[in-house]
Design a protein around this motif. Structure first.
Motif: not given
Ligand code: G3P
Ligand code: MG
Length: 242
Positions: A172-174, A183-189, A200-204
């Protein structure tokens, strides 16, 4: 905890069961109950946006060479299905407009930019989404975070997502230090854990891990509270969620 179920996002359509990034693949994802699709885009030498993962035609069509050196006219009759199985012979490389025409409003369209093409891709893509009036449905993502940054600066209406494979210290900090609204993070799972997802969800942020095909991984990510899951097998994930 009362978490929303994640949405099903078909990776290159339903690419486990149909040739990736074709209309047949996107239609199958919809049929299987996907609420979104992910696709990859390239640009032709006459400025048209086409849907293809690779910069070249060789792996997924009967053509060869760089897409950016061909015109739409040269690409539109190539076969993009035969390599997957005979049943898909005659599938074409879609123009991005054909995919948007297929996907109903309210579904997520995750457009992944594979190459900036010296800024031509973002210009063409922003003009296209504006013309289609599909800002709400579209999330633009890329492994190239400078492209994402430029897009959000050029068009504040655009929803932008960060694609990455690194297991960051603080996901989330990144995103928050990018200087534009992500808007969204798309991380390798495998590169994101439950605590990172919760933070990250808490950061919206919306969280759309890729590319998840095993039931055990679906379960882990659903329990962690991701917003959506990018999968080659939309039906498999749909069955589990339902
Ligand atoms: O957008 C998620 C995923 O598609 C990123 O990797 O290589 O499948 O485009 P790739
Ligand atoms: Mg992709």
């Amino acid at each position: 905890m009362n978490r929303q179920k994640p949405i099903v996002i078909g990776h290159r359509g339903a690419s486990g069961e149909a040739p990736e990034n074709t209309i047949a693949s996107f239609a199958l994802a919809l049929e299987q109950g996907a609420e979104g699709i992910e696709l990859d885009v390239q640009i032709t030498n006459d400025g048209e946006i086409v849907v293809c993962h690779d910069l070249t035609l060789d792996r997924t069509t009967n053509g060869s060479g760089l897409i950016c050196e061909k015109s739409w006219e040269e690409l539109k009759s190539l076969d993009a299905g035969f390599w997957f199985s005979e049943a898909f012979t005659g599938e074409r490389i879609p123009h991005l407009r054909q995919v948007y025409d297929l996907i109903p409003r309210g579904h997520l369209i995750n457009v992944e930019i594979k190459h900036a093409y010296e800024g031509r891709m973002e210009k063409a893509l922003l003009a296209f989404i504006e013309e289609m009036g599909r800002w709400e449905d579209t999330v633009i993502s890329s492994f190239d975070h400078k492209v994402i940054h430029r897009i959000k600066q050029a068009q504040p209406q655009a929803k932008v997502g960060l694609l990455y494979a690194a297991n960051l210290i603080d996901h989330a900090a990144y995103a928050s230090q990018l200087g534009v609204d992500v808007y969204s993070l798309h991380p390798y799972h495998h590169g994101i854990g439950q605590e990172d997802i919760i933070a990250a969800a808490a950061a919206g942020l919306a969280i759309y891990p890729y590319t998840v095909n095993e039931v055990a991984d679906y379960k882990r990510l659903i329990a962690a509270g991701v917003t959506g899951i990018i999968t080659d097998y939309p039906a498999r994930l749909r069955n589990l969620l339902d």
